[in-house]
Design an enzyme around this catalytic site. Structure first.
Site, mmCIF file in Angstrom:
data_model
loop_
_atom_site.group_PDB
_atom_site.id
_atom_site.type_symbol
_atom_site.label_atom_id
_atom_site.label_comp_id
_atom_site.label_asym_id
_atom_site.label_seq_id
_atom_site.Cartn_x
_atom_site.Cartn_y
_atom_site.Cartn_z
ATOM 1 N N ASP A 22 0.784 -1.242 0.000
ATOM 2 C CA ASP A 22 0.000 0.000 0.000
ATOM 3 C C ASP A 22 0.819 1.296 0.000
ATOM 4 O O ASP A 22 0.458 2.267 0.677
ATOM 5 C CB ASP A 22 -0.953 0.021 1.199
ATOM 6 C CG ASP A 22 -1.821 -1.216 1.303
ATOM 7 O OD1 ASP A 22 -1.888 -1.980 0.332
ATOM 8 O OD2 ASP A 22 -2.438 -1.419 2.370
ATOM 9 N N LYS A 86 -7.236 -4.198 -2.895
ATOM 10 C CA LYS A 86 -7.790 -4.851 -1.713
ATOM 11 C C LYS A 86 -8.592 -3.867 -0.866
ATOM 12 O O LYS A 86 -8.425 -2.639 -0.981
ATOM 13 C CB LYS A 86 -6.689 -5.479 -0.871
ATOM 14 C CG LYS A 86 -5.732 -4.504 -0.178
ATOM 15 C CD LYS A 86 -4.652 -5.257 0.586
ATOM 16 C CE LYS A 86 -3.672 -4.333 1.304
ATOM 17 N NZ LYS A 86 -4.271 -3.598 2.436
ATOM 18 N N CYS A 118 -1.662 -2.645 8.414
ATOM 19 C CA CYS A 118 -1.577 -3.551 7.266
ATOM 20 C C CYS A 118 -0.314 -4.420 7.305
ATOM 21 O O CYS A 118 -0.378 -5.613 6.994
ATOM 22 C CB CYS A 118 -1.639 -2.757 5.967
ATOM 23 S SG CYS A 118 -3.192 -1.851 5.774
#
Length: 203
Positions: A22, A86, A118
């Protein structure tokens, strides 16, 4: 009493994937040391490319948080197939798990954000799948320093290896006579120079 034998978590380029979690444009102005994180992650991704290792990238709801930053995206295989959208906090979606299984990965090097959300949840899921996780401490961050520090401690206590980008790359090379050593050496120097002003040179 029989002696306890601890598994040695060494890295083999043939069975290791680099996971980039990310690192997206929307987070550029809110993540501590973001530019340092991007440079260090880029060093790991470039080194993986020279070693023929797979790089797996996730993007958290890119409609809202935009795509992977161009500094990282430009280093990826243009054929694609390695970027997964996601909404889970963990990278371990069904698609990513299937991809890692197909690659035959037994270990992963993890970069990205946020360390306490995450990155942490990805690590715990990978460990549960039997995949060794090497967290690149100088290539993970959070919005707040305290969250990152506590998360790194928890990652280590949970069974992940907390290491640095340079240490991990040299583990992958293993030998100064490695055929890719000369190609990767400039990346090492560049990363070492960047580390002098990095905001992430601490636990």
């Amino acid at each position: 009493m029989a002696s306890m034998i601890t598994k040695v978590k060494k890295l083999n380029p043939a069975t290791t994937a680099v996971l980039v979690c990310d690192i997206q444009e929307r987070f550029r102005d809110v993540i501590m040391g973001f530019e340092s994180l991007v440079k260090c992650s880029g060093f790991v991704v470039k080194s993986a490319g020279e070693l023929g290792m797979p790089v797996v990238v996730t993007e958290q709801y890119p409609k809202a948080f935009k795509k992977t930053v161009p500094e990282i995206a430009s280093l990826l295989d243009p054929a694609g197939g390695n970027v997964f959208e996601k909404t889970l906090f963990s990278m371990c979606t069904d698609e990513v798990k299937a991809h890692l299984k197909k690659l035959g990965c037994t270990s992963a090097i993890l970069c990205g954000l946020e360390t306490h959300v995450c990155v942490l949840q990805t690590t715990l899921d990978l460990l549960e799948l039997g995949i060794d996780v090497h967290v690149c401490a100088d290539a993970v961050s959070s919005q707040r320093d305290f969250d990152r520090t506590v998360a790194l401690a928890r990652l280590a206590s949970s069974g992940a290896v907390v290491s640095t980008s340079e240490s991990l790359v040299f583990q992958l090379l293993g030998n100064s006579r490695h055929p890719n050593f000369k190609a990767i050496a400039p990346f090492v120097k560049e990363n070492a120079d960047a580390s002098k002003t990095s905001d992430l040179q601490h636990l």
